[in-house]
Design an enzyme around this catalytic site. Structure first.
Site, short mmCIF file in Angstrom:
data_model
loop_
_atom_site.label_atom_id
_atom_site.label_comp_id
_atom_site.label_asym_id
_atom_site.label_seq_id
_atom_site.Cartn_x
_atom_site.Cartn_y
_atom_site.Cartn_z
N GLU A 146 -4.33 4.50 17.24
CA GLU A 146 -3.05 4.45 17.54
C GLU A 146 -2.65 5.44 18.71
OE1 GLU A 146 -1.11 3.43 13.37
OE2 GLU A 146 -2.46 4.80 12.94
N LYS B 214 0.90 -1.07 0.13
CA LYS B 214 -0.08 -0.10 -0.07
C LYS B 214 0.79 1.21 -0.03
CE LYS B 214 -1.06 1.88 4.33
NZ LYS B 214 -1.60 2.17 5.68
N HIS C 246 -7.81 -0.45 5.15
CA HIS C 246 -7.99 -1.43 6.21
C HIS C 246 -9.28 -1.57 6.80
CE1 HIS C 246 -3.78 -1.46 5.78
NE2 HIS C 246 -3.40 -0.12 6.49
N LYS D 38 -4.57 -11.02 9.60
CA LYS D 38 -4.35 -11.02 11.08
C LYS D 38 -5.10 -12.33 11.38
CE LYS D 38 -3.47 -6.37 12.18
NZ LYS D 38 -2.58 -6.54 13.42
P1 NAP Z 1 11.91 2.88 2.90
O1 NAP Z 1 12.24 2.66 4.34
O2 NAP Z 1 11.82 4.13 2.66
O3 NAP Z 1 12.37 1.79 1.95
C1 NAP Z 1 12.45 1.89 0.66
C2 NAP Z 1 13.46 0.97 -0.04
O4 NAP Z 1 13.36 1.02 -1.54
C3 NAP Z 1 14.93 1.17 0.50
O5 NAP Z 1 15.48 -0.39 0.50
C4 NAP Z 1 15.46 1.69 -0.77
O6 NAP Z 1 16.72 1.29 -0.77
C5 NAP Z 1 14.55 1.02 -2.06
N1 NAP Z 1 14.66 2.02 -2.96
C6 NAP Z 1 14.46 3.21 -3.28
N2 NAP Z 1 14.39 3.79 -4.63
C7 NAP Z 1 14.72 2.56 -5.42
C8 NAP Z 1 15.13 2.52 -6.83
N3 NAP Z 1 15.04 3.27 -7.80
N4 NAP Z 1 15.44 1.27 -7.14
C9 NAP Z 1 15.58 0.25 -6.25
N5 NAP Z 1 15.21 0.11 -4.89
C10 NAP Z 1 14.96 1.43 -4.27
O7 NAP Z 1 10.28 2.63 2.94
P2 NAP Z 1 9.55 1.47 3.55
O8 NAP Z 1 8.95 2.24 4.71
O9 NAP Z 1 10.09 0.14 3.61
O10 NAP Z 1 8.08 1.11 2.78
C11 NAP Z 1 8.14 0.45 1.54
C12 NAP Z 1 6.70 0.38 1.01
O11 NAP Z 1 5.96 -0.27 1.87
C13 NAP Z 1 6.15 1.63 0.48
O12 NAP Z 1 5.20 1.48 -0.42
C14 NAP Z 1 5.27 1.95 1.84
O13 NAP Z 1 4.03 2.65 1.60
C15 NAP Z 1 4.69 0.59 2.03
N6 NAP Z 1 4.57 0.50 3.64
C16 NAP Z 1 5.34 0.46 4.45
C17 NAP Z 1 5.09 0.41 5.95
C18 NAP Z 1 6.02 0.35 7.11
O14 NAP Z 1 5.71 0.40 7.95
N7 NAP Z 1 7.26 0.76 6.66
C19 NAP Z 1 3.75 -0.02 6.23
C20 NAP Z 1 2.88 -0.18 4.92
C21 NAP Z 1 3.03 -0.05 3.98
P3 NAP Z 1 17.89 2.59 -1.65
O15 NAP Z 1 17.62 3.90 -1.34
O16 NAP Z 1 19.20 1.57 -1.15
O17 NAP Z 1 17.55 1.93 -3.26
#
Ligand code: NAP
Length: 485
Positions: free
Chosen positions: A216, A148, A240, A182
């Protein structure tokens, strides 16, 4: 009670965004837990990808640290962790360029299930799909898992669906909503459709109203700039809460099989009435001496984005016409708690002579967090002498108590959903038309706020949201259940 772990087939799982927050906190620790539980076959392989160069060895150490931080409780076994790390490798890949794709394509085995988890920002989903196709990894056996947010509105969700469908069939696209993974959410279906007890009462004749709360205690924290463009409606309600609503309100599917379940969910979304402005309360948290205000968190004193929303919804179908469904979600609330409460009507006639406002009726509470479980409040006689005084007591089923030591091994949402991807089971994933229908419902509501520029109501942190949200129920002689951890 012994939990049955059925190993999945051998697979290659590629995690784009393998160094990101979600991979570190949820995906990789979850995979380790499945490995620990014996669900992963020996020749499963996991490949982490992100843009920066890193050796396999360094990536494995990052994964080890993530497991130690997020996965251990009772699974601290160095040999097991080492064995898990053996199946992990890393390839530096750029979603928007050609870097790393040839190397990745060589790694992905053709003769096993292969899944690609898009754990990167949504702006990269199209690039990834296109390059998987270009580098010949988008064959019929490929599955993609999409995180998402799935679009920002109907138009962008349609465009994203169209892009993904250029390269993948609907059966290959797994749109994840971790709420559906869940244990309790699946139990909700088991309780509804595996017992004869509830279903005859599950309608407007017997249900007074339904409450869905996802509260939350955290603020928007480091996600301020993302969240401020989204708000509670886009971030929580459209996905959700809508999914929870669908499961609680849908008709019995003819079979517990992906399209049968999703067809029924879609009908619920399509039967939702437009929401009247007076049935919506939007809020925004203030700060105090301990926590920053929403304005400070997003660094914009003029923001009109909501961090809280409460709404009264109506489903216009035979089963639910006339039963209001109240939903609310917010940040910086007094406790972290998610639950669905089905509040039944009072018996039609009291033979015990109590006053009508003494009676509260039966309530079935499905707790999603913390403490997953279910609880049914029933009326009994207060024990002892003194006549027929009635009290309500809970019939409680906490998974932790019911399952004993095995409860700890109940898979968490992400790990269960990833195993479903490997098994090719889409039941707990959102279909493209469901997502579009949810946006089609949400868009006009959001559009009205954006047009009016109306400010959300302020609320103090650590509360249950703005007072107007209490009034939403109070004016109809009802009240929200307390938000308790
Ligand atoms: P994040 O911490 O910003 O991580 C992003 C990842 O993508 C990093 O590994 C980054 O590594 C990589 N990346 C960025 N640009 C890239 C590119 N051009 N090519 C290849 N890899 C690339 O984000 P996140 O929080 O993990 O979230 C990831 C996704 O999950 C998003 O869509 C977010 O909305 C969703 N999400 C996250 C959470 C959460 O709890 N974190 C919850 C629900 C949904 P590099 O910069 O080294 O490339």
């Amino acid at each position: 009670m012994v939990s049955r772990v059925i190993p999945v087939d051998p697979f290659d799982l590629v995690i784009f965004g393998g160094t990101g927050d979600l991979a570190r906190r949820k995906i990789l620790p979850g995979l380790y837990r499945r490995f620990w539980a014996g669900q992963m076959p020996e020749d499963a392989r996991i490949v982490g990808c992100s843009r920066h160069d890193m050796s396999d060895k360094d990536y494995r150490e990052e994964v080890r640290a993530a497991i130690q931080e997020f996965a251990l409780e009772g699974k601290d076994d160095t040999d097991k962790i080492d064995a898990f790390l053996e199946i992990i490798s890393f390839v530096a890949v750029d979603a928007t360029g050609d870097k790393g794709w040839t190397e990745l394509a060589k790694k992905v085995r053709e003769d096993v299930v292969h899944a690609f988890y898009f754990s990167v920002g949504p702006s990269l989903f199209g690039d990834l799909a296109e390059r998987l196709h270009k580098y010949k990894m988008a064959g019929k056996e490929t599955r993609i898992v999409v995180e998402k947010p799935f679009g920002h509105d109907l138009k962008s969700a349609k465009a994203l669906n169209a892009t993904l469908r250029k390269y993948f069939a609907e059966e290959q696209i797994y749109r994840i909503d971790h709420y559906l993974g869940k244990e309790t959410v699946q139990n909700l279906m088991a309780v509804r459709f595996g017992n004869v007890l509830f279903e005859p009462l599950w309608n407007a004749l017997y249900v007074d109203h339904i409450q869905i709360t996802v509260a939350e205690t955290v603020g928007v924290g480091g996600r301020g700039s993302y969240y401020d463009k989204s708000g509670a409606m886009r971030d929580m309600v459209q996905n959700h809460l809508m999914q929870l609503l669908c499961l609680i309100a849908m008709e019995p599917p003819h079979h517990f099989e992906p399209d049968a379940v999703r067809d029924e969910k879609l009908k619920v979304i399509r039967a939702l009435d437009p929401v009247q402005p007076e049935d919506i309360v939007r809020g925004q948290y203030e700060g105090d001496d301990k926590v920053a205000s929403y304005f400070d968190d997003v660094e914009d004193n003029g923001s009109i984005t909501e961090s809280f929303i409460a709404m009264k919804l109506h489903i216009s179908n035979w089963r639910w016409k006339g039963t209001p469904i109240y939903v609310r979600t917010g940040k910086r609330m007094k406790a972290r708690a998610s639950e669905i409460a089905v509040v039944f009507k009072h018996p039609p006639h009291s033979i015990f002579g109590e006053k009508s406002n003494d009676r509260r009726g039966n309530v079935l509470v499905i707790r999603l967090q913390p403490n997953e479980g279910m609880n049914l409040r029933v009326t009994i006689k207060e024990p002892g002498p003194g006549g027929m005084r009635l009290i309500e007591v809970p019939l409680d089923m906490s998974f932790a108590e019911a399952l004993g030591p095995d409860a700890g091994d109940v898979a968490d949402a992400y790990e269960r959903l990833i195993m479903d991807v490997i098994r090719g089971n889409q039941t707990l994933f959102m279909r493209g038309d469901e997502v579009e229908a949810a946006w089609a419902w949400a868009d006009p509501i959001i559009g009205t706020w954006e047009e009016s520029g109306e400010r959300p109501k302020p609320y103090a942190p650590g509360t249950t949201g703005p007072e107007e949200s209490l009034m939403l129920l109070y004016r109809e002689g009802r009240r929200w259940r307390d938000v308790k951890a």
